[in-house]
Design a protein around this motif. Structure first.
Motif, PDB file in Angstrom:
ATOM      1  N   TRP A  26       0.838  -1.196   0.000  1.00 30.20           N
ATOM      2  CA  TRP A  26       0.000   0.000   0.000  1.00 30.20           C
ATOM      3  C   TRP A  26       0.875   1.249   0.000  1.00 30.20           C
ATOM      4  O   TRP A  26       1.877   1.308   0.695  1.00 30.20           O
ATOM      5  N   LEU A  44      -4.654   5.167   1.640  1.00 31.20           N
ATOM      6  CA  LEU A  44      -3.641   4.338   1.008  1.00 31.20           C
ATOM      7  C   LEU A  44      -4.216   3.741  -0.264  1.00 31.20           C
ATOM      8  O   LEU A  44      -5.424   3.473  -0.352  1.00 31.20           O
ATOM      9  N   GLN A  45      -3.360   3.526  -1.260  1.00 34.01           N
ATOM     10  CA  GLN A  45      -3.788   2.900  -2.500  1.00 34.01           C
ATOM     11  C   GLN A  45      -2.714   1.933  -2.987  1.00 34.01           C
ATOM     12  O   GLN A  45      -1.548   2.023  -2.597  1.00 34.01           O
ATOM     13  N   ILE A  46      -3.147   1.009  -3.845  1.00 33.27           N
ATOM     14  CA  ILE A  46      -2.226   0.082  -4.491  1.00 33.27           C
ATOM     15  C   ILE A  46      -1.820   0.671  -5.837  1.00 33.27           C
ATOM     16  O   ILE A  46      -2.622   1.316  -6.511  1.00 33.27           O
ATOM     17  N   ASN A  85      -8.380   1.155  -2.626  1.00 32.62           N
ATOM     18  CA  ASN A  85      -7.927   2.054  -1.567  1.00 32.62           C
ATOM     19  C   ASN A  85      -8.238   1.490  -0.191  1.00 32.62           C
ATOM     20  O   ASN A  85      -9.013   0.539  -0.040  1.00 32.62           O
ATOM     21  N   CYS A  86      -7.591   2.099   0.799  1.00 32.05           N
ATOM     22  CA  CYS A  86      -7.760   1.691   2.193  1.00 32.05           C
ATOM     23  C   CYS A  86      -7.761   2.945   3.069  1.00 32.05           C
ATOM     24  O   CYS A  86      -6.881   3.807   2.931  1.00 32.05           O
ATOM     25  N   LEU A 170     -11.658  -1.066   3.199  1.00 28.28           N
ATOM     26  CA  LEU A 170     -11.078  -1.370   1.896  1.00 28.28           C
ATOM     27  C   LEU A 170     -12.167  -1.339   0.829  1.00 28.28           C
ATOM     28  O   LEU A 170     -13.300  -1.770   1.074  1.00 28.28           O
TER      29      LEU A 170
END
Length: 227
Positions: A26, A44-46, A85-86, A170
């Motif tokens: 992340w 947070l994102q991947i 995203n988180c 998430l």
């Protein structure tokens, strides 16, 4: 028009997604935000180009492409590759509006963002806060769905994600360019389609009245569609 579609992903699929995402790399989500959005975004994102994001995103696109309600509501022309995203530890995304046009990854084309979609990947009881608040003509609508469910709404809407004060939220999110750019026209066509679907069991597919109504739908779609 705000529409929720249940179980776009089954509970087993959600568990498989979570098994992959829980161990993902992340990154700071502000890296993908515009100048104004960066000031109100904390998540947070991947990496969109990672093998994991591409694989899970393709699976979501396959799933929604098989859902008649999604097709009827969105009338999709192009779908932006889903992102992930988180939100946790107070993470939030303040009031903002999505960019009207986005470059399609891996192509030289742009996508007009007519609709936005969020697929929830955490159960509501797993976190506090994290509601998706969407401004509508009838006031703010709060959305917090079961894992695997999706909300579809106009990308022209002001919206935000409220702070997550416990646990982690998430989700996957993406945009759709519709064959019908005008929101009012899409709403009218969706209502007409749903009426036809509701009448078909009672009248039968060969009923002349139903056939005429279906003709009205397609003639309206011809008039409204951008090809």
């Amino acid at each position: 028009m705000l529409i929720t579609i249940e179980q776009v992903l089954s509970k087993d699929e959600v568990r498989q997604f979570r098994a992959h995402l829980d161990g993902a790399d992340w990154q700071d989500g502000t890296r993908s935000a515009g100048t104004l959005a960066r000031a109100v975004k904390s998540n947070l994102q991947i990496d969109d180009a990672s093998e994991l994001a591409v694989s899970l995103g393709n699976h979501i696109v396959r799933c929604i492409s098989q859902r008649p309600t999604f097709i009827a509501a969105a009338l999709p022309r192009e779908i932006y590759p889903p992102k992930f995203n988180c939100y946790q530890d107070g993470g939030a995304y303040g009031l903002h509006i999505d960019s009207a046009v986005m470059p399609l990854p891996g192509t030289r084309k742009n996508l007009r963002t007519d609709l936005a979609a969020t697929v929830f990947l955490s159960e509501p009881d797993d976190y506090d806060g994290g509601e998706l608040e969407i401004e509508t003509a009838f006031g703010a609508q709060c959305v917090k769905l079961a894992a695997g469910d999706m909300v579809l709404y106009p990308a022209s809407s002001l919206h935000r994600v409220t702070p997550v004060t416990r646990g982690a939220r998430l989700a996957s999110f993406f945009w759709i360019e519709s064959l019908v750019a005008n929101e009012a026209d899409r709403t009218m066509l969706f209502d007409l389609d749903q009426t036809i679907q509701a009448l078909t069991p009672a009248l039968g597919a060969t009923d002349e009245r139903l056939l005429r109504l279906t003709g009205v739908y397609h003639n309206l779609l011809r008039r409204c569609a951008i090809t």
